[in-house]
Write a protein that holds these residues in place. Sequence first.
Motif, PDB file in Angstrom:
ATOM      1  N   LYS A  39      29.530-110.203 -75.550  1.00 43.64           N
ATOM      2  CA  LYS A  39      29.502-109.015 -74.706  1.00 43.64           C
ATOM      3  C   LYS A  39      30.776-108.205 -74.912  1.00 43.64           C
ATOM      4  O   LYS A  39      31.805-108.747 -75.312  1.00 43.64           O
ATOM      5  CB  LYS A  39      29.388-109.426 -73.232  1.00 43.64           C
ATOM      6  N   SER A  54      24.698-101.106 -80.870  1.00 43.93           N
ATOM      7  CA  SER A  54      24.888-102.357 -80.138  1.00 43.93           C
ATOM      8  C   SER A  54      25.738-102.085 -78.902  1.00 43.93           C
ATOM      9  O   SER A  54      26.420-101.056 -78.798  1.00 43.93           O
ATOM     10  CB  SER A  54      25.597-103.390 -81.024  1.00 43.93           C
ATOM     11  N   GLU A  55      25.707-103.029 -77.976  1.00 45.34           N
ATOM     12  CA  GLU A  55      26.498-102.878 -76.743  1.00 45.34           C
ATOM     13  C   GLU A  55      27.977-102.653 -77.052  1.00 45.34           C
ATOM     14  O   GLU A  55      28.604-101.731 -76.518  1.00 45.34           O
ATOM     15  CB  GLU A  55      26.347-104.135 -75.880  1.00 45.34           C
ATOM     16  N   ASP A 137      18.200-108.839 -65.513  1.00 37.39           N
ATOM     17  CA  ASP A 137      17.701-108.231 -66.746  1.00 37.39           C
ATOM     18  C   ASP A 137      18.874-108.065 -67.720  1.00 37.39           C
ATOM     19  O   ASP A 137      19.831-107.355 -67.440  1.00 37.39           O
ATOM     20  CB  ASP A 137      17.071-106.869 -66.406  1.00 37.39           C
ATOM     21  N   LYS A 138      18.781-108.728 -68.875  1.00 43.71           N
ATOM     22  CA  LYS A 138      19.892-108.698 -69.839  1.00 43.71           C
ATOM     23  C   LYS A 138      20.163-107.296 -70.364  1.00 43.71           C
ATOM     24  O   LYS A 138      21.308-106.903 -70.556  1.00 43.71           O
ATOM     25  CB  LYS A 138      19.594-109.640 -71.012  1.00 43.71           C
ATOM     26  N   GLN A 139      19.085-106.551 -70.616  1.00 42.50           N
ATOM     27  CA  GLN A 139      19.273-105.192 -71.139  1.00 42.50           C
ATOM     28  C   GLN A 139      19.998-104.323 -70.116  1.00 42.50           C
ATOM     29  O   GLN A 139      20.897-103.560 -70.452  1.00 42.50           O
ATOM     30  CB  GLN A 139      17.927-104.550 -71.506  1.00 42.50           C
ATOM     31  N   MET A 140      19.616-104.477 -68.842  1.00 42.86           N
ATOM     32  CA  MET A 140      20.269-103.687 -67.790  1.00 42.86           C
ATOM     33  C   MET A 140      21.749-104.046 -67.674  1.00 42.86           C
ATOM     34  O   MET A 140      22.600-103.181 -67.493  1.00 42.86           O
ATOM     35  CB  MET A 140      19.600-103.941 -66.431  1.00 42.86           C
ATOM     36  N   SER A 142      23.633-105.136 -70.010  1.00 41.68           N
ATOM     37  CA  SER A 142      24.294-104.575 -71.183  1.00 41.68           C
ATOM     38  C   SER A 142      24.533-103.072 -71.012  1.00 41.68           C
ATOM     39  O   SER A 142      25.629-102.563 -71.281  1.00 41.68           O
ATOM     40  CB  SER A 142      23.433-104.837 -72.424  1.00 41.68           C
ATOM     41  N   ILE A 143      23.508-102.369 -70.530  1.00 35.24           N
ATOM     42  CA  ILE A 143      23.624-100.923 -70.278  1.00 35.24           C
ATOM     43  C   ILE A 143      24.726-100.657 -69.253  1.00 35.24           C
ATOM     44  O   ILE A 143      25.526 -99.733 -69.382  1.00 35.24           O
ATOM     45  CB  ILE A 143      22.275-100.358 -69.749  1.00 35.24           C
ATOM     46  N   SER A 170      13.294 -97.159 -67.922  1.00 41.74           N
ATOM     47  CA  SER A 170      13.031 -97.774 -69.224  1.00 41.74           C
ATOM     48  C   SER A 170      12.398 -96.744 -70.158  1.00 41.74           C
ATOM     49  O   SER A 170      11.722 -95.810 -69.715  1.00 41.74           O
ATOM     50  CB  SER A 170      12.103 -98.978 -69.071  1.00 41.74           C
ATOM     51  N   LEU A 189      16.588 -95.028 -71.278  1.00 48.29           N
ATOM     52  CA  LEU A 189      17.787 -95.816 -71.571  1.00 48.29           C
ATOM     53  C   LEU A 189      18.389 -95.467 -72.931  1.00 48.29           C
ATOM     54  O   LEU A 189      19.603 -95.524 -73.121  1.00 48.29           O
ATOM     55  CB  LEU A 189      17.458 -97.311 -71.509  1.00 48.29           C
ATOM     56  N   GLN A 190      17.534 -95.091 -73.876  1.00 51.82           N
ATOM     57  CA  GLN A 190      18.031 -94.789 -75.225  1.00 51.82           C
ATOM     58  C   GLN A 190      18.923 -93.542 -75.243  1.00 51.82           C
ATOM     59  O   GLN A 190      19.626 -93.279 -76.219  1.00 51.82           O
ATOM     60  CB  GLN A 190      16.870 -94.603 -76.195  1.00 51.82           C
TER      61      GLN A 190
END
Length: 205
Positions: A39, A54-55, A137-140, A142-143, A170, A189-190
């Motif tokens: 991370k 990437s993050e 939520d892993k994506q959240m 990360s965002i 999303s 999100l993109q």
Amino acid sequence: MASGGQKRIIQLTGFKKEEKKALCRSLLKLDCVFLDNKKYRNCTHLVAKKLSKSEKFLAACAAGKWILTKEYIINSAESGRWLDETTYEWGYEIEKDTHYSPQMQSAPKRWREELTCSSAPGAFHRWKVVLPAKEGDKQMASIRRVLEAGKATICSSQNADNDVTHIFVSNKMFKQNKKHISEGRYYPLQYLGDYLFEVSELKDV
């Protein structure tokens, strides 16, 4: 030296095991703190295998950190000291024969210079953001780290007020509900990556 006397805090992104091991061996020869974490952490320098969304790459961009090629570590280790970052920065030279746009290639350098010159704390410092409420939520997560690196203010949906500038949904939901989502404050999100890589200068929103 471009970074003055501060101790370098290094993160790596995009490298496979063997290449990463070799870079870590080189880092041992240099005065730095190496953060071996998947991370994004508050590093001073991110060394990246390639341009990516990437993050770590997005967060370092949003925070105006140095994003450099691996040669920065290799050549510094060979010299026995940290070299000047300038010529190793992603965006120092724009390649023509590549699928990366000139804006994307120049993004790390552009944001670092923009944030340094403007003294803004981050690329999103004027943003008041509401994220989709998805616990765990892993994506959240990360965002959220990318937004925090860029100094966005993250509001809970319950406390959202008229000052909110960005409500993220999303990508799938955005496409499905494009007609129903009120224009203006809703973004897929993109958009984070698109904003950092395609925007040419710091904007209010």
